[in-house]
Design a protein around this motif. Sequence first.
Motif, PDB file in Angstrom:
ATOM      1  N   VAL A  44       0.819  -1.216   0.000  1.00  0.00           N
ATOM      2  CA  VAL A  44       0.000   0.000   0.000  1.00  0.00           C
ATOM      3  C   VAL A  44       0.852   1.265   0.000  1.00  0.00           C
ATOM      4  O   VAL A  44       0.467   2.270  -0.598  1.00  0.00           O
ATOM      5  CB  VAL A  44      -1.034  -0.007   1.142  1.00  0.00           C
ATOM      6  CG1 VAL A  44      -0.395   0.213   2.488  1.00  0.00           C
ATOM      7  CG2 VAL A  44      -2.135   0.997   0.872  1.00  0.00           C
ATOM      8  N   SER A  45       2.019   1.216   0.617  1.00  0.00           N
ATOM      9  CA  SER A  45       2.858   2.421   0.605  1.00  0.00           C
ATOM     10  C   SER A  45       3.330   2.752  -0.807  1.00  0.00           C
ATOM     11  O   SER A  45       3.438   3.923  -1.171  1.00  0.00           O
ATOM     12  CB  SER A  45       4.034   2.297   1.574  1.00  0.00           C
ATOM     13  OG  SER A  45       4.897   1.268   1.182  1.00  0.00           O
ATOM     14  N   LEU A  46       3.597   1.736  -1.625  1.00  0.00           N
ATOM     15  CA  LEU A  46       3.940   1.981  -3.024  1.00  0.00           C
ATOM     16  C   LEU A  46       2.706   2.445  -3.788  1.00  0.00           C
ATOM     17  O   LEU A  46       2.773   3.401  -4.568  1.00  0.00           O
ATOM     18  CB  LEU A  46       4.520   0.721  -3.678  1.00  0.00           C
ATOM     19  CG  LEU A  46       4.854   0.843  -5.164  1.00  0.00           C
ATOM     20  CD1 LEU A  46       5.896   1.933  -5.414  1.00  0.00           C
ATOM     21  CD2 LEU A  46       5.331  -0.488  -5.717  1.00  0.00           C
ATOM     22  N   PHE A  47       1.570   1.802  -3.557  1.00  0.00           N
ATOM     23  CA  PHE A  47       0.342   2.196  -4.251  1.00  0.00           C
ATOM     24  C   PHE A  47       0.040   3.671  -4.030  1.00  0.00           C
ATOM     25  O   PHE A  47      -0.353   4.382  -4.959  1.00  0.00           O
ATOM     26  CB  PHE A  47      -0.836   1.339  -3.785  1.00  0.00           C
ATOM     27  CG  PHE A  47      -2.112   1.707  -4.467  1.00  0.00           C
ATOM     28  CD1 PHE A  47      -2.381   1.253  -5.746  1.00  0.00           C
ATOM     29  CD2 PHE A  47      -3.030   2.545  -3.860  1.00  0.00           C
ATOM     30  CE1 PHE A  47      -3.546   1.619  -6.412  1.00  0.00           C
ATOM     31  CE2 PHE A  47      -4.200   2.921  -4.503  1.00  0.00           C
ATOM     32  CZ  PHE A  47      -4.453   2.449  -5.780  1.00  0.00           C
ATOM     33  N   LEU A  48       0.239   4.134  -2.810  1.00  0.00           N
ATOM     34  CA  LEU A  48      -0.086   5.524  -2.466  1.00  0.00           C
ATOM     35  C   LEU A  48       0.867   6.536  -3.087  1.00  0.00           C
ATOM     36  O   LEU A  48       0.634   7.744  -2.984  1.00  0.00           O
ATOM     37  CB  LEU A  48      -0.148   5.691  -0.952  1.00  0.00           C
ATOM     38  CG  LEU A  48      -1.287   4.936  -0.269  1.00  0.00           C
ATOM     39  CD1 LEU A  48      -1.166   5.056   1.241  1.00  0.00           C
ATOM     40  CD2 LEU A  48      -2.641   5.419  -0.757  1.00  0.00           C
ATOM     41  N   LYS A  49       1.917   6.073  -3.767  1.00  0.00           N
ATOM     42  CA  LYS A  49       2.847   6.971  -4.454  1.00  0.00           C
ATOM     43  C   LYS A  49       2.419   7.264  -5.887  1.00  0.00           C
ATOM     44  O   LYS A  49       3.169   7.862  -6.661  1.00  0.00           O
ATOM     45  CB  LYS A  49       4.256   6.381  -4.438  1.00  0.00           C
ATOM     46  CG  LYS A  49       4.852   6.352  -3.043  1.00  0.00           C
ATOM     47  CD  LYS A  49       6.251   5.789  -3.036  1.00  0.00           C
ATOM     48  CE  LYS A  49       6.791   5.774  -1.608  1.00  0.00           C
ATOM     49  NZ  LYS A  49       8.106   5.162  -1.538  1.00  0.00           N
ATOM     50  N   ALA A  50       1.214   6.855  -6.243  1.00  0.00           N
ATOM     51  CA  ALA A  50       0.695   7.127  -7.592  1.00  0.00           C
ATOM     52  C   ALA A  50       0.703   8.626  -7.858  1.00  0.00           C
ATOM     53  O   ALA A  50       0.450   9.436  -6.963  1.00  0.00           O
ATOM     54  CB  ALA A  50      -0.721   6.583  -7.728  1.00  0.00           C
ATOM     55  N   VAL A  58       1.084   6.919 -12.938  1.00  0.00           N
ATOM     56  CA  VAL A  58       2.338   6.167 -12.882  1.00  0.00           C
ATOM     57  C   VAL A  58       2.754   5.968 -11.428  1.00  0.00           C
ATOM     58  O   VAL A  58       2.366   6.728 -10.551  1.00  0.00           O
ATOM     59  CB  VAL A  58       3.471   6.879 -13.658  1.00  0.00           C
ATOM     60  CG1 VAL A  58       3.102   7.046 -15.125  1.00  0.00           C
ATOM     61  CG2 VAL A  58       3.804   8.219 -13.044  1.00  0.00           C
ATOM     62  N   TRP A  59       3.567   4.926 -11.228  1.00  0.00           N
ATOM     63  CA  TRP A  59       4.162   4.627  -9.933  1.00  0.00           C
ATOM     64  C   TRP A  59       5.652   4.440 -10.115  1.00  0.00           C
ATOM     65  O   TRP A  59       6.115   4.147 -11.225  1.00  0.00           O
ATOM     66  CB  TRP A  59       3.587   3.326  -9.357  1.00  0.00           C
ATOM     67  CG  TRP A  59       2.180   3.384  -8.904  1.00  0.00           C
ATOM     68  CD1 TRP A  59       1.747   3.677  -7.645  1.00  0.00           C
ATOM     69  CD2 TRP A  59       1.003   3.113  -9.666  1.00  0.00           C
ATOM     70  NE1 TRP A  59       0.385   3.618  -7.575  1.00  0.00           N
ATOM     71  CE2 TRP A  59      -0.100   3.271  -8.819  1.00  0.00           C
ATOM     72  CE3 TRP A  59       0.774   2.760 -10.993  1.00  0.00           C
ATOM     73  CZ2 TRP A  59      -1.408   3.085  -9.244  1.00  0.00           C
ATOM     74  CZ3 TRP A  59      -0.520   2.573 -11.418  1.00  0.00           C
ATOM     75  CH2 TRP A  59      -1.594   2.738 -10.548  1.00  0.00           C
ATOM     76  N   PRO A  60       6.420   4.554  -9.039  1.00  0.00           N
ATOM     77  CA  PRO A  60       7.848   4.243  -9.125  1.00  0.00           C
ATOM     78  C   PRO A  60       8.045   2.812  -9.641  1.00  0.00           C
ATOM     79  O   PRO A  60       7.220   1.936  -9.390  1.00  0.00           O
ATOM     80  CB  PRO A  60       8.327   4.373  -7.677  1.00  0.00           C
ATOM     81  CG  PRO A  60       7.349   5.300  -7.031  1.00  0.00           C
ATOM     82  CD  PRO A  60       6.030   4.997  -7.699  1.00  0.00           C
ATOM     83  N   GLY A  61       9.121   2.594 -10.344  1.00  0.00           N
ATOM     84  CA  GLY A  61       9.402   1.271 -10.893  1.00  0.00           C
ATOM     85  C   GLY A  61       8.797   1.049 -12.262  1.00  0.00           C
ATOM     86  O   GLY A  61       8.599  -0.090 -12.684  1.00  0.00           O
TER      87      GLY A  61
END
Length: 80
Positions: A44-50, A58-61
């Motif tokens: 979820v922490s990655l998802f929230l970086k949208a 886009v997201w990181p990666g």
Amino acid sequence: MEKVIRVIPHPNYTLELWFDTGDHRLFDVTAYLNRGVFQRLQNVSLFLKARAALGTVVWPGEIDLAPETLYDLSVPIDRR
């Protein structure tokens, strides 16, 4: 083609989207979370970086979703 100009990611794996057409819509990402590169978005922490970039989300990666998918498979939000 509609372009995403603003996004707010929510912890329930939905994206609140604004398009250049003036549309305000909600997209549920949960159906994608078990597919390929999108499995990383279960964090979820990655998802929230949208963020909105290049007319889409886009997201990181180097993770992104096609803007036409975001528009066609989202539902309108009526905030009257």
